[in-house]
Design an enzyme around this catalytic site. Structure first.
Site, PDB file in Angstrom:
ATOM      1  N   GLY A  43       0.833  -1.195   0.000  1.00  0.00           N
ATOM      2  CA  GLY A  43       0.000   0.000   0.000  1.00  0.00           C
ATOM      3  C   GLY A  43       0.868   1.246   0.000  1.00  0.00           C
ATOM      4  CD  GLN A  48       3.410   5.829   2.647  1.00  0.00           C
ATOM      5  OE1 GLN A  48       2.433   5.280   2.151  1.00  0.00           O
ATOM      6  NE2 GLN A  48       4.415   5.157   3.179  1.00  0.00           N
ATOM      7  CB  CYS A  91       5.277   2.110   7.115  1.00  0.00           C
ATOM      8  SG  CYS A  91       4.786   3.639   6.292  1.00  0.00           S
ATOM      9  CG  LEU A  92       6.590   1.000   0.990  1.00  0.00           C
ATOM     10  CD1 LEU A  92       5.865   1.313  -0.319  1.00  0.00           C
ATOM     11  CD2 LEU A  92       7.784   0.089   0.721  1.00  0.00           C
ATOM     12  CG  HIS A 133      -0.470   1.351   7.346  1.00  0.00           C
ATOM     13  ND1 HIS A 133       0.492   0.921   8.239  1.00  0.00           N
ATOM     14  CD2 HIS A 133       0.175   2.158   6.473  1.00  0.00           C
ATOM     15  CE1 HIS A 133       1.666   1.464   7.917  1.00  0.00           C
ATOM     16  NE2 HIS A 133       1.501   2.212   6.844  1.00  0.00           N
ATOM     17  CD  GLU A 134      -1.110   2.565   2.820  1.00  0.00           C
ATOM     18  OE1 GLU A 134      -0.685   3.731   2.689  1.00  0.00           O
ATOM     19  OE2 GLU A 134      -0.358   1.604   3.081  1.00  0.00           O
ATOM     20  CG  HIS A 137       0.324   6.748   5.509  1.00  0.00           C
ATOM     21  ND1 HIS A 137       1.469   7.281   6.063  1.00  0.00           N
ATOM     22  CD2 HIS A 137       0.603   5.443   5.279  1.00  0.00           C
ATOM     23  CE1 HIS A 137       2.389   6.329   6.181  1.00  0.00           C
ATOM     24  NE2 HIS A 137       1.886   5.195   5.716  1.00  0.00           N
TER      25      HIS A 137
HETATM   26 CO    CO Z   1       2.736   3.345   5.564  1.00  0.00          CO
END
Ligand code: CO
Length: 193
Positions: A43, A48, A91-92, A133-134, A137
């Site tokens: 995701g 991000q 998380c990226l 999670h997204e 963000h």
């Molecule tokens: Co993340």
């Protein structure tokens, strides 16, 4: 487009809804999928990649060959929640950091698709976790904000290393100052409204 790492200020930006789905938005979503695959993620949210839009992409296969699993959520809103579950998340924007997070087990998400259709997604398991999670963000909330005190302690040192790297990059002029970042995000928000 590149993936921002913690503690970049855009990760704390609360995104405003997108007002129309146009070609620029579709192109942005395509680039987000590509970056997500590069990072082996499942995701990725627009802030991000330094963009202040309420959009995230998801593909649990993390594989461009599984394009049929690609989901793009525009202006997502969680309308129902059920149950609870704890599982490890990464998380990226936090390379190498994983920690258990408590989430709702099942959710319903209302969102626009890339075709501009309003859809309701019934999500459970990893789909539900990734979407929560997204969506966090998009509100400037990070998974480290939702850790238990002991989980928080376990990742403290790794977070400190990311913070140090960020400050080094900033001293090198690789990252603009907070004011410049805020002005740019406001300008981009103006462009799309
Ligand atoms: Co993340």
């Amino acid at each position: 487009m590149r993936i921002l790492k913690y503690p970049h200020p855009t990760l704390r930006h609360k995104s405003k809804p997108v007002t129309r789905v146009d070609r620029a938005l579709k192109e942005m979503v395509r680039q987000m999928f590509d970056l997500m695959y590069e990072g082996n993620g499942i995701g990725l949210a627009a802030n991000q990649v330094d963009l202040p839009y309420r959009v995230f992409v998801m593909n649990l296969e993390s594989d461009p060959a599984a394009a049929d699993q690609e989901l793009a959520f525009i202006n997502p809103v969680i309308t129902h929640r059920k149950g609870g579950a704890e599982a490890e998340e990464g998380c990226l924007s936090f390379p190498g950091i994983y920690a258990p997070v408590h989430r709702s087990e099942k959710i319903v998400v209302a969102a626009y698709s890339l075709d501009g259709k309003e859809l309701a997604y019934d999500l459970s398991g990893l789909h539900a976790r990734a979407a929560q999670h997204e969506i966090d963000h998009l509100d400037g909330i990070l998974f480290i904000d939702r850790l238990s005190p002991s989980a928080r302690l376990a990742v403290k040192q790794a977070l400190g290393e990311l913070e140090q790297q960020f400050h080094t990059d900033r001293r090198l002029g690789l990252i603009p100052d907070d004011q410049q970042i805020a002005v740019r995000l406001a300008e981009l928000e103006g462009v799309r409204t």
